[in-house]
Motif scaffolding. Structure first.
Motif, short mmCIF file in Angstrom:
data_model
loop_
_atom_site.label_atom_id
_atom_site.label_comp_id
_atom_site.label_asym_id
_atom_site.label_seq_id
_atom_site.Cartn_x
_atom_site.Cartn_y
_atom_site.Cartn_z
N UNK A 164 -58.69 -2.28 17.04
CA UNK A 164 -58.06 -1.15 17.73
C UNK A 164 -59.09 -0.12 18.17
N UNK A 165 -60.06 0.15 17.31
CA UNK A 165 -61.13 1.08 17.69
C UNK A 165 -61.93 0.56 18.87
N UNK A 166 -62.24 -0.74 18.85
CA UNK A 166 -62.99 -1.33 19.97
C UNK A 166 -62.18 -1.23 21.26
N UNK A 167 -60.87 -1.44 21.17
CA UNK A 167 -60.03 -1.33 22.36
C UNK A 167 -59.97 0.10 22.86
N UNK A 168 -59.94 1.05 21.95
CA UNK A 168 -59.96 2.46 22.38
C UNK A 168 -61.23 2.78 23.15
N UNK A 169 -62.33 2.21 22.71
CA UNK A 169 -63.59 2.44 23.41
C UNK A 169 -63.63 1.79 24.79
N UNK A 170 -62.99 0.63 24.91
CA UNK A 170 -63.06 -0.10 26.17
C UNK A 170 -62.00 0.33 27.17
N UNK A 171 -60.95 0.98 26.69
CA UNK A 171 -59.88 1.40 27.58
C UNK A 171 -59.02 0.23 28.03
N UNK A 172 -58.35 0.40 29.16
CA UNK A 172 -57.43 -0.62 29.66
C UNK A 172 -58.09 -1.96 29.90
N UNK A 180 -57.64 -4.80 27.40
CA UNK A 180 -56.39 -5.55 27.32
C UNK A 180 -56.25 -6.61 28.42
N UNK A 181 -57.27 -6.74 29.24
CA UNK A 181 -57.27 -7.75 30.29
C UNK A 181 -57.46 -9.13 29.66
N UNK A 182 -56.77 -10.12 30.17
CA UNK A 182 -56.92 -11.50 29.66
C UNK A 182 -58.34 -12.01 29.80
N UNK A 183 -59.12 -11.40 30.67
CA UNK A 183 -60.51 -11.83 30.87
C UNK A 183 -61.46 -11.23 29.84
N UNK A 184 -60.97 -10.30 29.03
CA UNK A 184 -61.80 -9.63 28.04
C UNK A 184 -61.56 -10.25 26.66
N UNK A 185 -62.61 -10.68 25.98
CA UNK A 185 -62.43 -11.27 24.64
C UNK A 185 -61.71 -10.35 23.65
N UNK A 186 -61.79 -9.04 23.84
CA UNK A 186 -61.11 -8.13 22.92
C UNK A 186 -59.60 -8.34 22.94
N UNK A 187 -59.07 -8.71 24.09
CA UNK A 187 -57.62 -8.93 24.18
C UNK A 187 -57.22 -10.07 23.26
N UNK A 188 -57.99 -11.15 23.24
CA UNK A 188 -57.68 -12.28 22.37
C UNK A 188 -57.90 -11.91 20.90
N UNK A 189 -58.97 -11.18 20.62
CA UNK A 189 -59.22 -10.74 19.24
C UNK A 189 -58.05 -9.89 18.74
N UNK A 190 -57.54 -9.03 19.60
CA UNK A 190 -56.44 -8.16 19.21
C UNK A 190 -55.20 -8.99 18.89
N UNK A 191 -54.86 -9.94 19.75
CA UNK A 191 -53.70 -10.79 19.46
C UNK A 191 -53.91 -11.59 18.17
N UNK A 192 -55.14 -12.07 17.96
CA UNK A 192 -55.42 -12.85 16.75
C UNK A 192 -55.24 -12.01 15.48
#
Length: 101
Positions: free
Chosen positions: A53-61, A64-76
């Motif tokens: 969640x902290x990493x997503x806050x730093x990266x912004x919207x 949450x893009x399907x092209x960003x590995x953070x989106x998959x990490x978040x779902x996992x």
């Protein structure tokens, strides 16, 4: 940004220490009790969710893009909450042990 990265590092460090300790105890023939195992899952998954969640806050919207590995990490990491034992069961069991029931 440095503070958020530091918090992520602290969460991951805590997880590593908790998991290493549980593994060492298990290897020594003293595995954690079921209650301790549940609390370990509760803490490690909570820390992992917070770190992402902290990493997503730093990266912004963009995070949450399907092209960003953070989106998959978040779902996992969010999926960890639904795997047995769920948090409510873990905490009830720990509460019973703490109250001597």
């Amino acid at each position: 940004m440095q503070e958020a990265i530091g918090e992520i590092a602290a969460l991951l460090h805590a997880n590593q220490a908790l998991l290493d300790d549980a593994a060492a105890r298990t290897d020594a023939g003293k595995p954690p009790t079921p209650t301790d195992s549940g609390l370990l899952k509760f803490m490690v998954t909570g820390n992992a969710i917070r770190a992402v969640e902290l990493a997503l806050q730093l990266s912004g919207n963009h995070g949450l893009s399907r092209n960003n590995p953070l989106e998959r990490h978040y779902r996992d990491v969010l999926c960890s909450r639904i795997h047995t034992p769920q948090n409510d069961s873990v905490l009830v069991a720990a509460g019973r042990v703490a109250l001597g029931q």
